[in-house]
Design a protein around this motif. Structure first.
Motif, mmCIF file in Angstrom:
data_model
loop_
_atom_site.group_PDB
_atom_site.id
_atom_site.type_symbol
_atom_site.label_atom_id
_atom_site.label_comp_id
_atom_site.label_asym_id
_atom_site.label_seq_id
_atom_site.Cartn_x
_atom_site.Cartn_y
_atom_site.Cartn_z
ATOM 1 N N SER A 1 0.949 -1.226 0.113
ATOM 2 C CA SER A 1 0.001 -0.045 -0.017
ATOM 3 C C SER A 1 1.062 1.328 -0.028
ATOM 4 C CB SER A 1 -1.018 0.002 1.167
ATOM 5 O OG SER A 1 -0.195 0.233 2.499
ATOM 6 N N GLY A 2 2.291 1.112 0.177
ATOM 7 C CA GLY A 2 2.963 2.143 0.269
ATOM 8 C C GLY A 2 3.429 2.773 1.318
ATOM 9 N N LYS A 3 2.996 2.283 2.563
ATOM 10 C CA LYS A 3 3.426 2.514 3.592
ATOM 11 C C LYS A 3 4.834 1.911 4.042
ATOM 12 C CE LYS A 3 2.002 1.887 8.804
ATOM 13 N NZ LYS A 3 1.040 1.147 9.684
ATOM 14 N N GLN A 4 5.345 2.970 5.002
ATOM 15 C CA GLN A 4 6.928 2.550 5.180
ATOM 16 C C GLN A 4 6.924 1.536 6.419
ATOM 17 O OE1 GLN A 4 9.707 5.940 5.339
ATOM 18 N NE2 GLN A 4 11.101 4.936 6.577
ATOM 19 N N LEU A 5 7.773 0.606 6.385
ATOM 20 C CA LEU A 5 7.965 -0.079 7.385
ATOM 21 C C LEU A 5 9.365 -0.242 7.892
ATOM 22 C CD1 LEU A 5 7.092 -3.524 4.919
ATOM 23 C CD2 LEU A 5 5.652 -2.250 6.459
ATOM 24 N N GLY A 6 9.357 0.250 9.009
ATOM 25 C CA GLY A 6 10.776 0.625 9.876
ATOM 26 C C GLY A 6 11.036 1.948 9.305
ATOM 27 N N PRO A 7 12.484 2.471 10.370
ATOM 28 C CA PRO A 7 12.778 3.837 10.254
ATOM 29 C C PRO A 7 13.561 3.722 8.865
ATOM 30 C CG PRO A 7 14.121 2.501 11.744
ATOM 31 C CD PRO A 7 12.763 1.542 11.515
ATOM 32 N N ASP A 8 14.147 5.025 8.541
ATOM 33 C CA ASP A 8 15.133 5.170 7.462
ATOM 34 C C ASP A 8 16.566 4.493 8.092
ATOM 35 O OD1 ASP A 8 13.070 6.688 6.265
ATOM 36 O OD2 ASP A 8 14.012 8.606 6.654
ATOM 37 N N PRO A 9 17.040 4.153 7.096
ATOM 38 C CA PRO A 9 18.455 3.460 7.190
ATOM 39 C C PRO A 9 19.454 4.787 7.638
ATOM 40 C CG PRO A 9 17.321 2.891 5.071
ATOM 41 C CD PRO A 9 16.629 3.837 5.482
ATOM 42 N N GLU A 10 20.135 4.170 8.552
ATOM 43 C CA GLU A 10 21.216 4.963 8.952
ATOM 44 C C GLU A 10 22.465 5.040 8.039
ATOM 45 O OE1 GLU A 10 22.741 3.022 12.735
ATOM 46 O OE2 GLU A 10 20.586 3.574 13.676
ATOM 47 N N ARG A 11 23.189 6.014 8.302
ATOM 48 C CA ARG A 11 24.293 6.181 7.177
ATOM 49 C C ARG A 11 25.563 5.670 7.876
ATOM 50 N NH1 ARG A 11 23.580 12.601 4.681
ATOM 51 N NH2 ARG A 11 21.637 12.095 3.478
ATOM 52 N N ALA A 12 26.018 4.884 7.324
ATOM 53 C CA ALA A 12 27.407 4.418 7.610
ATOM 54 C C ALA A 12 28.362 5.484 7.552
ATOM 55 C CB ALA A 12 27.743 3.185 6.770
#
Length: 226
Positions: free
Chosen positions: A138-149
């Motif tokens: 449905s386009g809903k985000q799963l989990g937080p945005d990835p962290e920047r290494a």
């Protein structure tokens, strides 16, 4: 009786000469007006060459054509300038294709190369980190945005058909015990852009919450993977 014929003849001859001179003067004036040719040493009025060129075969057409050719930019030069302009600037979303390479497992980690390929006809650049987000059908985000290494972002120049990649990594949920979900799509946003590219996600579940659920993303570098 006095002879008057001689004065009469002289008067008639003088009148004839005056008439002939007037006729010659009139003919000469009409010829210069109709030809439009300036007298030697005179300067033609502005626009006279362009106006004259409208007549087929007019003798003044050649100077007008020469002026036009001298002022024109050669087609080869114009093309080179346009080509040079097209090689400047960053890659925009509409000029790229995103894909996810094969998983590279190791030490309890799951590692994927996220690849951006230049599909445009120009050379452009990418710099830094792409954006990424897992979403469901449905386009809903799963989990937080990835962290920047941690890393040292650098500018990568992409010729048409060339690629850059960033590493997407997370701990294997089977080992970490994190809460998981199975995304339908990975959204990938090129650096400094707002519109994402959609990539179908077929690599199974990903961590979305709980302990050890973080996902990390490296800066872009040239190529399609390690």
């Amino acid at each position: 009786m006095a002879d008057t014929s001689q004065p009469v003849r002289r008067a008639a001859l003088f009148a004839s000469g005056v008439a002939l001179l007037g006729l010659l003067t009139a003919c000469g004036s009409e010829s210069a007006t109709s030809s439009g040719t300036p007298e030697p040493g005179s300067v033609p009025p502005p626009g006279s060459a362009r106006s004259s060129s409208a007549e087929p075969g007019a003798g003044t057409a050649a100077p007008d054509d020469t002026t036009t050719a001298a002022g024109a930019v050669p087609s080869g030069t114009a093309g080179s300038a346009s080509a040079s302009a097209r090689t400047d600037g960053r890659c925009h979303t509409g000029e790229l294709r995103a894909s996810v390479g094969r998983v590279d497992p190791g030490a309890g980690q799951r590692n994927f190369p996220v690849v951006l390929t230049n599909t445009s006809g120009r050379t452009c650049t990418v710099h830094g980190y792409p954006g990424a987000a897992f979403v469901d059908a449905s386009g809903k985000q799963l989990g937080p945005d990835p962290e920047r290494a941690p890393g040292s972002p650098r500018t990568v120049t992409l010729a048409p058909g060339s690629s850059a990649w960033a590493g997407l990594s997370f701990s294997s949920p089977q080992i970490s015990g994190a809460r998981t979900a199975t995304p339908a799509t990975l959204l990938v946003t090129p650096p400094d852009e707002r519109e994402p590219l959609k990539v179908r996600w077929t690599a199974g579940e990903v961590p979305v919450g709980g302990n050890a659920s973080s996902v990390s993303l490296t800066a872009l570098e040239a190529g399609t993977g390690p």
